[in-house]
Design an enzyme around this catalytic site. Structure first.
Site, PDB file in Angstrom:
ATOM      1  N   ASP A 187       0.858  -1.184   0.000  1.00 29.29           N
ATOM      2  CA  ASP A 187       0.000   0.000   0.000  1.00 29.29           C
ATOM      3  C   ASP A 187       0.897   1.238   0.000  1.00 29.29           C
ATOM      4  O   ASP A 187       2.108   1.161   0.248  1.00 29.29           O
ATOM      5  CB  ASP A 187      -0.922   0.020   1.222  1.00 29.29           C
ATOM      6  CG  ASP A 187      -2.197   0.826   0.998  1.00 29.29           C
ATOM      7  OD1 ASP A 187      -3.245   0.232   0.698  1.00 29.29           O
ATOM      8  OD2 ASP A 187      -2.133   2.080   1.108  1.00 29.29           O
ATOM      9  N   ASP A 243       3.948   2.229  -4.075  1.00 23.93           N
ATOM     10  CA  ASP A 243       3.040   3.105  -4.808  1.00 23.93           C
ATOM     11  C   ASP A 243       2.901   2.502  -6.207  1.00 23.93           C
ATOM     12  O   ASP A 243       3.876   2.469  -6.968  1.00 23.93           O
ATOM     13  CB  ASP A 243       3.640   4.518  -4.874  1.00 23.93           C
ATOM     14  CG  ASP A 243       2.772   5.483  -5.659  1.00 23.93           C
ATOM     15  OD1 ASP A 243       1.787   5.036  -6.298  1.00 23.93           O
ATOM     16  OD2 ASP A 243       3.088   6.689  -5.651  1.00 23.93           O
ATOM     17  N   TYR A 284     -12.682   7.281 -14.123  1.00 24.67           N
ATOM     18  CA  TYR A 284     -12.933   6.058 -13.354  1.00 24.67           C
ATOM     19  C   TYR A 284     -13.695   5.050 -14.223  1.00 24.67           C
ATOM     20  O   TYR A 284     -13.283   3.891 -14.357  1.00 24.67           O
ATOM     21  CB  TYR A 284     -13.732   6.391 -12.094  1.00 24.67           C
ATOM     22  CG  TYR A 284     -13.812   5.230 -11.123  1.00 24.67           C
ATOM     23  CD1 TYR A 284     -12.753   4.940 -10.264  1.00 24.67           C
ATOM     24  CD2 TYR A 284     -14.937   4.417 -11.063  1.00 24.67           C
ATOM     25  CE1 TYR A 284     -12.815   3.875  -9.376  1.00 24.67           C
ATOM     26  CE2 TYR A 284     -15.003   3.349 -10.177  1.00 24.67           C
ATOM     27  CZ  TYR A 284     -13.945   3.086  -9.338  1.00 24.67           C
ATOM     28  OH  TYR A 284     -14.003   2.023  -8.463  1.00 24.67           O
ATOM     29  N   LYS A 329     -11.993   1.514 -15.515  1.00 20.90           N
ATOM     30  CA  LYS A 329     -12.555   0.247 -15.028  1.00 20.90           C
ATOM     31  C   LYS A 329     -13.084  -0.601 -16.199  1.00 20.90           C
ATOM     32  O   LYS A 329     -13.002  -1.822 -16.163  1.00 20.90           O
ATOM     33  CB  LYS A 329     -13.644   0.504 -13.983  1.00 20.90           C
ATOM     34  CG  LYS A 329     -13.090   1.103 -12.688  1.00 20.90           C
ATOM     35  CD  LYS A 329     -12.060   0.187 -12.024  1.00 20.90           C
ATOM     36  CE  LYS A 329     -11.551   0.726 -10.708  1.00 20.90           C
ATOM     37  NZ  LYS A 329     -10.567  -0.161 -10.068  1.00 20.90           N
TER      38      LYS A 329
HETATM   39  N1  NAD Z   1     -15.631   1.074  -2.719  1.00 19.80           N
HETATM   40  C1  NAD Z   1     -16.316   0.958  -3.835  1.00 19.80           C
HETATM   41  O1  NAD Z   1     -17.487   1.319  -3.893  1.00 19.80           O
HETATM   42  C2  NAD Z   1     -15.682   0.350  -5.054  1.00 19.80           C
HETATM   43  C3  NAD Z   1     -16.526  -0.018  -6.112  1.00 19.80           C
HETATM   44  C4  NAD Z   1     -15.971  -0.579  -7.235  1.00 19.80           C
HETATM   45  C5  NAD Z   1     -14.610  -0.767  -7.313  1.00 19.80           C
HETATM   46  N2  NAD Z   1     -13.808  -0.386  -6.286  1.00 19.80           N
HETATM   47  C6  NAD Z   1     -12.361  -0.594  -6.423  1.00 19.80           C
HETATM   48  O2  NAD Z   1     -11.875  -1.317  -5.329  1.00 19.80           O
HETATM   49  C7  NAD Z   1     -10.474  -1.044  -5.202  1.00 19.80           C
HETATM   50  C8  NAD Z   1     -10.178  -0.758  -3.742  1.00 19.80           C
HETATM   51  O3  NAD Z   1     -10.865   0.419  -3.370  1.00 19.80           O
HETATM   52  P1  NAD Z   1     -11.543   0.619  -1.934  1.00 19.80           P
HETATM   53  O4  NAD Z   1     -12.952   0.935  -2.166  1.00 19.80           O
HETATM   54  O5  NAD Z   1     -11.172  -0.495  -1.056  1.00 19.80           O
HETATM   55  O6  NAD Z   1     -10.839   1.984  -1.512  1.00 19.80           O
HETATM   56  P2  NAD Z   1     -10.000   2.405  -0.221  1.00 19.80           P
HETATM   57  O7  NAD Z   1      -9.626   3.809  -0.495  1.00 19.80           O
HETATM   58  O8  NAD Z   1     -10.736   2.056   1.014  1.00 19.80           O
HETATM   59  O9  NAD Z   1      -8.720   1.480  -0.286  1.00 19.80           O
HETATM   60  C9  NAD Z   1      -7.794   1.622  -1.317  1.00 19.80           C
HETATM   61  C10 NAD Z   1      -6.397   1.355  -0.801  1.00 19.80           C
HETATM   62  O10 NAD Z   1      -5.506   1.555  -1.901  1.00 19.80           O
HETATM   63  C11 NAD Z   1      -4.439   2.374  -1.451  1.00 19.80           C
HETATM   64  N3  NAD Z   1      -3.873   3.129  -2.567  1.00 19.80           N
HETATM   65  C12 NAD Z   1      -4.354   4.255  -3.137  1.00 19.80           C
HETATM   66  N4  NAD Z   1      -3.517   4.691  -4.081  1.00 19.80           N
HETATM   67  C13 NAD Z   1      -2.481   3.818  -4.105  1.00 19.80           C
HETATM   68  C14 NAD Z   1      -1.286   3.739  -4.861  1.00 19.80           C
HETATM   69  N5  NAD Z   1      -0.981   4.677  -5.768  1.00 19.80           N
HETATM   70  N6  NAD Z   1      -0.447   2.708  -4.638  1.00 19.80           N
HETATM   71  C15 NAD Z   1      -0.747   1.782  -3.699  1.00 19.80           C
HETATM   72  N7  NAD Z   1      -1.841   1.804  -2.946  1.00 19.80           N
HETATM   73  C16 NAD Z   1      -2.710   2.813  -3.148  1.00 19.80           C
HETATM   74  C17 NAD Z   1      -5.023   3.274  -0.383  1.00 19.80           C
HETATM   75  O11 NAD Z   1      -4.030   3.781   0.491  1.00 19.80           O
HETATM   76  C18 NAD Z   1      -5.993   2.321   0.308  1.00 19.80           C
HETATM   77  O12 NAD Z   1      -5.391   1.613   1.370  1.00 19.80           O
HETATM   78  C19 NAD Z   1     -10.176   0.104  -6.142  1.00 19.80           C
HETATM   79  O13 NAD Z   1      -9.601  -0.394  -7.339  1.00 19.80           O
HETATM   80  C20 NAD Z   1     -11.536   0.669  -6.433  1.00 19.80           C
HETATM   81  O14 NAD Z   1     -11.590   1.348  -7.647  1.00 19.80           O
HETATM   82  C21 NAD Z   1     -14.317   0.174  -5.148  1.00 19.80           C
END
Ligand code: NAD
Length: 263
Positions: A42, A68, A168, A172
């Site tokens: 992360d 990152d 986004y 996706k």
């Molecule tokens: N939450 C939703 O509604 C949802 C819906 C569809 C898809 N997603 C996808 O799920 C995945 C996870 O998202 P989430 O909802 O758990 O969000 P979140 O923000 O809770 O967690 C994301 C994690 O990724 C880390 N992160 C961000 N940028 C980064 C980088 N450049 N390098 C490494 N780590 C990085 C953040 O620090 C965090 O710990 C993403 O790909 C998101 O697009 C989420």
């Protein structure tokens, strides 16, 4: 395969991007509980340390590393190092991703206002990093003649989504087809690649905007179950796609969305 071995990841090595919080943390936790040694990566050191300590406190075999995903050289090195240090690489979640901000019906999210620097950052984090993760992990998995790649896509990549920004939705959709396309090359090597397409889940994505009841209501408007998902609810499909149980599933983009993509 019996029900004990179907979901057993004993002896396997897993690598997860964006594992400190939200969906990535749930993915790391379920594969660790199923026996995998897990490398949790992360960009957020405090959240990563807290999550690694919590899982290690349950007796799980996890370690954290700051990566990152926007730095694709560093990302590739981390994947290769994990395989070298732990001796193999069986399961990789290309999960890290960020929001593009508000959707097309807002001023800031309209075609005219989309900022191209932010657009390019989304491409780098949500798309290019996923390509590099797939390419790097696949090279190791092809040598082993086995592996499970799992990409976090989104229902916003399956259809228009008024609550999500342009970059986004576009990234996706792109990763969903990247999964289908790479399954063609990887299938003969006994490496599967699939995408999980979540609907709206209550996580901190987008500066925590899903915690705002008005924003949450906007997201759940088109969800037949009428609620956000909880991160725990991603675990079933994450484990299925990581485990021996999914040996004949590849190139699939599977929603976990309370019915959103069906309506
Ligand atoms: N939450 C939703 O509604 C949802 C819906 C569809 C898809 N997603 C996808 O799920 C995945 C996870 O998202 P989430 O909802 O758990 O969000 P979140 O923000 O809770 O967690 C994301 C994690 O990724 C880390 N992160 C961000 N940028 C980064 C980088 N450049 N390098 C490494 N780590 C990085 C953040 O620090 C965090 O710990 C993403 O790909 C998101 O697009 C989420």
């Amino acid at each position: 395969m019996d029900r004990n071995t179907m979901f057993d990841l004993g002896g396997q090595v897993a690598f997860v991007t964006g594992a400190a919080k939200g969906l990535g943390l749930a993915m790391a936790e379920i594969v660790a509980q199923s026996g995998a040694r897990v490398v949790m990566t992360d960009i957020d050191p405090d959240a990563l340390t807290a999550s690694v300590e919590r899982l290690a406190g349950q007796g799980l075999d996890v370690r954290g590393e700051i990566v990152d995903v926007a730095d694709t050289d560093r990302l590739a090195r981390a994947i290769n190092d994990a395989a070298r240090r732990l001796g193999r690489l069986d399961v990789v979640f290309a999960n890290a991703g960020i929001s593009a901000g508000p959707g097309p019906l807002t001023d800031a999210g309209s075609l005219a206002q989309v900022d191209l620097d932010r657009w390019n950052r989304l491409l780098q984090i949500n798309l290019t990093s996923v390509f590099v993760t797939i390419r790097t992990a696949a090279a190791q998995m092809i040598k082993q003649r086995s592996g499970r790649l799992i990409v976090t896509a989104s229902v916003a990549g399956l259809r228009g989504e008024r609550m999500c920004g342009y970059a986004y939705a576009a990234t996706k959709a792109a990763v969903s087809n990247l999964v289908r396309q790479s399954s063609i090359e990887l299938s003969p090597h006994n490496v599967t690649i699939n995408a999980i397409a979540p609907g709206p889940f209550l996580t901190d994505i987008g500066q925590g905007r899903l915690h705002d009841p008005e924003v949450a209501a906007g997201f759940t408007r088109d969800v037949p179950m009428g609620r956000l998902g909880q991160p725990d609810e991603i675990k079933g499909l994450a484990l299925l796609l990581a485990s021996p149980a999914s040996s004949y599933i590849t190139g699939a983009v599977i929603p976990v969305d309370g019915g959103a993509s069906a309506s």
